[in-house]
Design a protein around this motif. Structure first.
Motif, PDB file in Angstrom:
ATOM      1  N   PRO A   1       0.823  -1.212   0.000  1.00 16.45           N
ATOM      2  CA  PRO A   1       0.000   0.000   0.000  1.00 16.45           C
ATOM      3  C   PRO A   1       0.860   1.266   0.000  1.00 16.45           C
ATOM      4  O   PRO A   1       0.335   2.359  -0.087  1.00 16.45           O
ATOM      5  CB  PRO A   1      -0.803  -0.123   1.300  1.00 16.45           C
ATOM      6  N   PHE A   2       2.203   1.096   0.065  1.00 19.56           N
ATOM      7  CA  PHE A   2       3.111   2.235   0.157  1.00 19.56           C
ATOM      8  C   PHE A   2       3.955   2.408  -1.100  1.00 19.56           C
ATOM      9  O   PHE A   2       5.008   3.025  -1.058  1.00 19.56           O
ATOM     10  CB  PHE A   2       4.014   2.069   1.381  1.00 19.56           C
ATOM     11  N   ALA A   3       3.500   1.883  -2.224  1.00 14.42           N
ATOM     12  CA  ALA A   3       4.291   1.886  -3.453  1.00 14.42           C
ATOM     13  C   ALA A   3       4.694   3.283  -3.912  1.00 14.42           C
ATOM     14  O   ALA A   3       5.800   3.474  -4.385  1.00 14.42           O
ATOM     15  CB  ALA A   3       3.533   1.161  -4.560  1.00 14.42           C
ATOM     16  N   ASP A   4       3.825   4.264  -3.781  1.00 12.37           N
ATOM     17  CA  ASP A   4       4.119   5.616  -4.271  1.00 12.37           C
ATOM     18  C   ASP A   4       4.388   6.597  -3.143  1.00 12.37           C
ATOM     19  O   ASP A   4       4.153   7.797  -3.284  1.00 12.37           O
ATOM     20  CB  ASP A   4       2.950   6.121  -5.125  1.00 12.37           C
ATOM     21  N   ILE A   5       4.890   6.105  -2.023  1.00 14.37           N
ATOM     22  CA  ILE A   5       5.102   6.922  -0.835  1.00 14.37           C
ATOM     23  C   ILE A   5       6.595   6.994  -0.528  1.00 14.37           C
ATOM     24  O   ILE A   5       7.297   5.988  -0.632  1.00 14.37           O
ATOM     25  CB  ILE A   5       4.316   6.321   0.354  1.00 14.37           C
ATOM     26  N   ASP A   6       7.066   8.186  -0.156  1.00 14.30           N
ATOM     27  CA  ASP A   6       8.460   8.324   0.279  1.00 14.30           C
ATOM     28  C   ASP A   6       8.614   7.716   1.665  1.00 14.30           C
ATOM     29  O   ASP A   6       7.955   8.157   2.612  1.00 14.30           O
ATOM     30  CB  ASP A   6       8.869   9.799   0.343  1.00 14.30           C
ATOM     31  N   ILE A   7       9.466   6.711   1.777  1.00 16.84           N
ATOM     32  CA  ILE A   7       9.731   6.061   3.058  1.00 16.84           C
ATOM     33  C   ILE A   7      11.144   6.432   3.482  1.00 16.84           C
ATOM     34  O   ILE A   7      12.095   6.279   2.714  1.00 16.84           O
ATOM     35  CB  ILE A   7       9.596   4.532   2.962  1.00 16.84           C
ATOM     36  N   VAL A   8      11.257   6.942   4.711  1.00 18.38           N
ATOM     37  CA  VAL A   8      12.564   7.300   5.260  1.00 18.38           C
ATOM     38  C   VAL A   8      12.799   6.421   6.479  1.00 18.38           C
ATOM     39  O   VAL A   8      12.003   6.420   7.412  1.00 18.38           O
ATOM     40  CB  VAL A   8      12.640   8.787   5.658  1.00 18.38           C
ATOM     41  N   VAL A   9      13.886   5.665   6.452  1.00 15.30           N
ATOM     42  CA  VAL A   9      14.262   4.803   7.566  1.00 15.30           C
ATOM     43  C   VAL A   9      15.357   5.512   8.360  1.00 15.30           C
ATOM     44  O   VAL A   9      16.386   5.877   7.798  1.00 15.30           O
ATOM     45  CB  VAL A   9      14.756   3.425   7.075  1.00 15.30           C
ATOM     46  N   VAL A  10      15.107   5.714   9.647  1.00 20.12           N
ATOM     47  CA  VAL A  10      16.114   6.319  10.516  1.00 20.12           C
ATOM     48  C   VAL A  10      16.963   5.203  11.093  1.00 20.12           C
ATOM     49  O   VAL A  10      16.455   4.286  11.740  1.00 20.12           O
ATOM     50  CB  VAL A  10      15.477   7.157  11.645  1.00 20.12           C
ATOM     51  N   SER A  11      18.254   5.269  10.797  1.00 26.44           N
ATOM     52  CA  SER A  11      19.181   4.230  11.259  1.00 26.44           C
ATOM     53  C   SER A  11      20.548   4.853  11.495  1.00 26.44           C
ATOM     54  O   SER A  11      21.063   5.565  10.631  1.00 26.44           O
ATOM     55  CB  SER A  11      19.294   3.125  10.216  1.00 26.44           C
ATOM     56  N   ARG A  12      21.105   4.563  12.647  1.00 19.14           N
ATOM     57  CA  ARG A  12      22.431   5.110  12.967  1.00 19.14           C
ATOM     58  C   ARG A  12      23.556   4.342  12.275  1.00 19.14           C
ATOM     59  O   ARG A  12      24.656   4.862  12.147  1.00 19.14           O
ATOM     60  CB  ARG A  12      22.648   5.091  14.479  1.00 19.14           C
ATOM     61  N   ASN A  13      23.281   3.116  11.825  1.00 15.74           N
ATOM     62  CA  ASN A  13      24.374   2.350  11.225  1.00 15.74           C
ATOM     63  C   ASN A  13      24.626   2.699   9.770  1.00 15.74           C
ATOM     64  O   ASN A  13      25.593   2.244   9.185  1.00 15.74           O
ATOM     65  CB  ASN A  13      24.157   0.838  11.407  1.00 15.74           C
ATOM     66  N   GLY A  14      23.743   3.509   9.142  1.00 14.98           N
ATOM     67  CA  GLY A  14      23.985   4.014   7.802  1.00 14.98           C
ATOM     68  C   GLY A  14      23.898   2.996   6.685  1.00 14.98           C
ATOM     69  O   GLY A  14      24.244   3.288   5.556  1.00 14.98           O
ATOM     70  N   ALA A  15      23.434   1.788   6.983  1.00 16.52           N
ATOM     71  CA  ALA A  15      23.325   0.764   5.944  1.00 16.52           C
ATOM     72  C   ALA A  15      22.300   1.181   4.898  1.00 16.52           C
ATOM     73  O   ALA A  15      21.269   1.768   5.221  1.00 16.52           O
ATOM     74  CB  ALA A  15      22.928  -0.570   6.566  1.00 16.52           C
ATOM     75  N   GLU A  16      22.604   0.898   3.637  1.00 19.32           N
ATOM     76  CA  GLU A  16      21.659   1.211   2.570  1.00 19.32           C
ATOM     77  C   GLU A  16      20.557   0.171   2.556  1.00 19.32           C
ATOM     78  O   GLU A  16      20.798  -1.017   2.775  1.00 19.32           O
ATOM     79  CB  GLU A  16      22.377   1.238   1.223  1.00 19.32           C
ATOM     80  N   ILE A  17      19.335   0.631   2.283  1.00 19.97           N
ATOM     81  CA  ILE A  17      18.182  -0.253   2.177  1.00 19.97           C
ATOM     82  C   ILE A  17      17.535   0.050   0.830  1.00 19.97           C
ATOM     83  O   ILE A  17      17.098   1.181   0.595  1.00 19.97           O
ATOM     84  CB  ILE A  17      17.190  -0.025   3.330  1.00 19.97           C
ATOM     85  N   PRO A  18      17.479  -0.940  -0.054  1.00 23.79           N
ATOM     86  CA  PRO A  18      16.922  -0.695  -1.392  1.00 23.79           C
ATOM     87  C   PRO A  18      15.482  -0.172  -1.341  1.00 23.79           C
ATOM     88  O   PRO A  18      14.653  -0.657  -0.570  1.00 23.79           O
ATOM     89  CB  PRO A  18      16.959  -2.074  -2.058  1.00 23.79           C
ATOM     90  N   GLY A  19      15.213   0.860  -2.141  1.00 24.38           N
ATOM     91  CA  GLY A  19      13.862   1.379  -2.284  1.00 24.38           C
ATOM     92  C   GLY A  19      13.445   2.428  -1.273  1.00 24.38           C
ATOM     93  O   GLY A  19      12.334   2.951  -1.362  1.00 24.38           O
ATOM     94  N   VAL A  20      14.303   2.721  -0.288  1.00 18.74           N
ATOM     95  CA  VAL A  20      13.967   3.731   0.711  1.00 18.74           C
ATOM     96  C   VAL A  20      15.164   4.642   0.923  1.00 18.74           C
ATOM     97  O   VAL A  20      16.284   4.319   0.552  1.00 18.74           O
ATOM     98  CB  VAL A  20      13.540   3.111   2.066  1.00 18.74           C
ATOM     99  N   THR A  21      14.913   5.777   1.560  1.00 15.06           N
ATOM    100  CA  THR A  21      15.980   6.697   1.938  1.00 15.06           C
ATOM    101  C   THR A  21      16.352   6.412   3.379  1.00 15.06           C
ATOM    102  O   THR A  21      15.474   6.233   4.227  1.00 15.06           O
ATOM    103  CB  THR A  21      15.498   8.153   1.790  1.00 15.06           C
ATOM    104  N   VAL A  22      17.635   6.359   3.666  1.00 12.50           N
ATOM    105  CA  VAL A  22      18.104   6.142   5.034  1.00 12.50           C
ATOM    106  C   VAL A  22      18.641   7.463   5.567  1.00 12.50           C
ATOM    107  O   VAL A  22      19.441   8.130   4.903  1.00 12.50           O
ATOM    108  CB  VAL A  22      19.187   5.043   5.098  1.00 12.50           C
ATOM    109  N   ALA A  23      18.168   7.839   6.763  1.00  9.05           N
ATOM    110  CA  ALA A  23      18.614   9.069   7.422  1.00  9.05           C
ATOM    111  C   ALA A  23      19.276   8.691   8.741  1.00  9.05           C
ATOM    112  O   ALA A  23      18.855   7.744   9.407  1.00  9.05           O
ATOM    113  CB  ALA A  23      17.439   9.996   7.664  1.00  9.05           C
ATOM    114  N   GLY A  24      20.284   9.442   9.131  1.00 12.11           N
ATOM    115  CA  GLY A  24      21.021   9.149  10.350  1.00 12.11           C
ATOM    116  C   GLY A  24      20.413   9.718  11.611  1.00 12.11           C
ATOM    117  O   GLY A  24      20.839   9.376  12.713  1.00 12.11           O
ATOM    118  N   SER A  25      19.400  10.587  11.468  1.00  9.27           N
ATOM    119  CA  SER A  25      18.793  11.220  12.645  1.00  9.27           C
ATOM    120  C   SER A  25      17.375  11.659  12.303  1.00  9.27           C
ATOM    121  O   SER A  25      17.024  11.795  11.119  1.00  9.27           O
ATOM    122  CB  SER A  25      19.610  12.437  13.070  1.00  9.27           C
ATOM    123  N   PRO A  26      16.561  11.931  13.333  1.00  9.98           N
ATOM    124  CA  PRO A  26      15.220  12.457  13.062  1.00  9.98           C
ATOM    125  C   PRO A  26      15.254  13.760  12.255  1.00  9.98           C
ATOM    126  O   PRO A  26      14.482  13.918  11.307  1.00  9.98           O
ATOM    127  CB  PRO A  26      14.637  12.681  14.459  1.00  9.98           C
TER     128      PRO A  26
END
Length: 171
Positions: A62-87
């Motif tokens: 249900p989230f196909a056209d939605i920007d998903i941001v994953v907050v993660s301190r380890n900085g690992a890349e996750i396909p299909g989403v943006t990873v941010a290091g902080s809120p």
């Protein structure tokens, strides 16, 4: 940018922990999908996002056209989403993309981080009809005992005993 924190709580006020014995209510999950579509995005913690992928069942997202941001301190890349290091980095990214609202549908640690940094304008609490013996709490400051007054914006039943409370927070 307006930030909305979305969470499910138990009837005795704990941050609801889902499990096979206590799965999330469909009405609450449907509401999250609606809120995310309206905002065009959501911010989530890495562990919560990984559980979402596991629980996805391989069907159409249900989230196909939605920007998903994953907050993660380890900085690992996750396909299909943006990873941010902080809120704040997550909010900056969504603001640069032109979003007017950010939906924070994370886990307790990420929610508490946003609350602790004063980055939340509204909270949506879905109160589930269950009580837990031991649970996590949402806090505005983990080190000090303080209050933050809120203004009730809306209260409505979602079905299956779930009641939604929506509050505005002063920043």
């Amino acid at each position: 940018m307006k930030t909305i924190l979305w969470a499910t709580l138990t009837a005795n006020g704990n941050y609801a922990q889902s499990s096979p014995e206590n799965p999330p209510k469909k009405e609450a999950l449907d509401d999250f999908a609606t809120q995310a579509k309206t905002a065009g995005n959501f911010i989530v913690g890495r562990r919560t996002f990984e559980r979402m992928l596991e629980d996805g069942g391989g069907g159409a997202s249900p989230f196909a056209d939605i920007d998903i941001v994953v907050v993660s301190r380890n900085g690992a890349e996750i396909p299909g989403v943006t990873v941010a290091g902080s809120p704040q980095e997550a909010l900056n990214y969504l603001q640069q993309k032109g979003h007017q609202t950010a939906l924070i549908g994370a886990g307790a640690d990420i929610h508490n981080s946003f609350l602790g940094h004063g980055l939340v304008d509204e909270v949506i609490f879905n109160v589930a009809p269950v009580m837990e013996g031991k649970g996590l709490n949402l806090v505005i400051d983990k080190d000090n005992y303080q209050y933050k007054h809120v203004q009730l914006l809306d209260c409505k039943p979602l079905g299956s005993g779930v009641v939604q409370l929506r509050y505005a927070l002063e920043r």
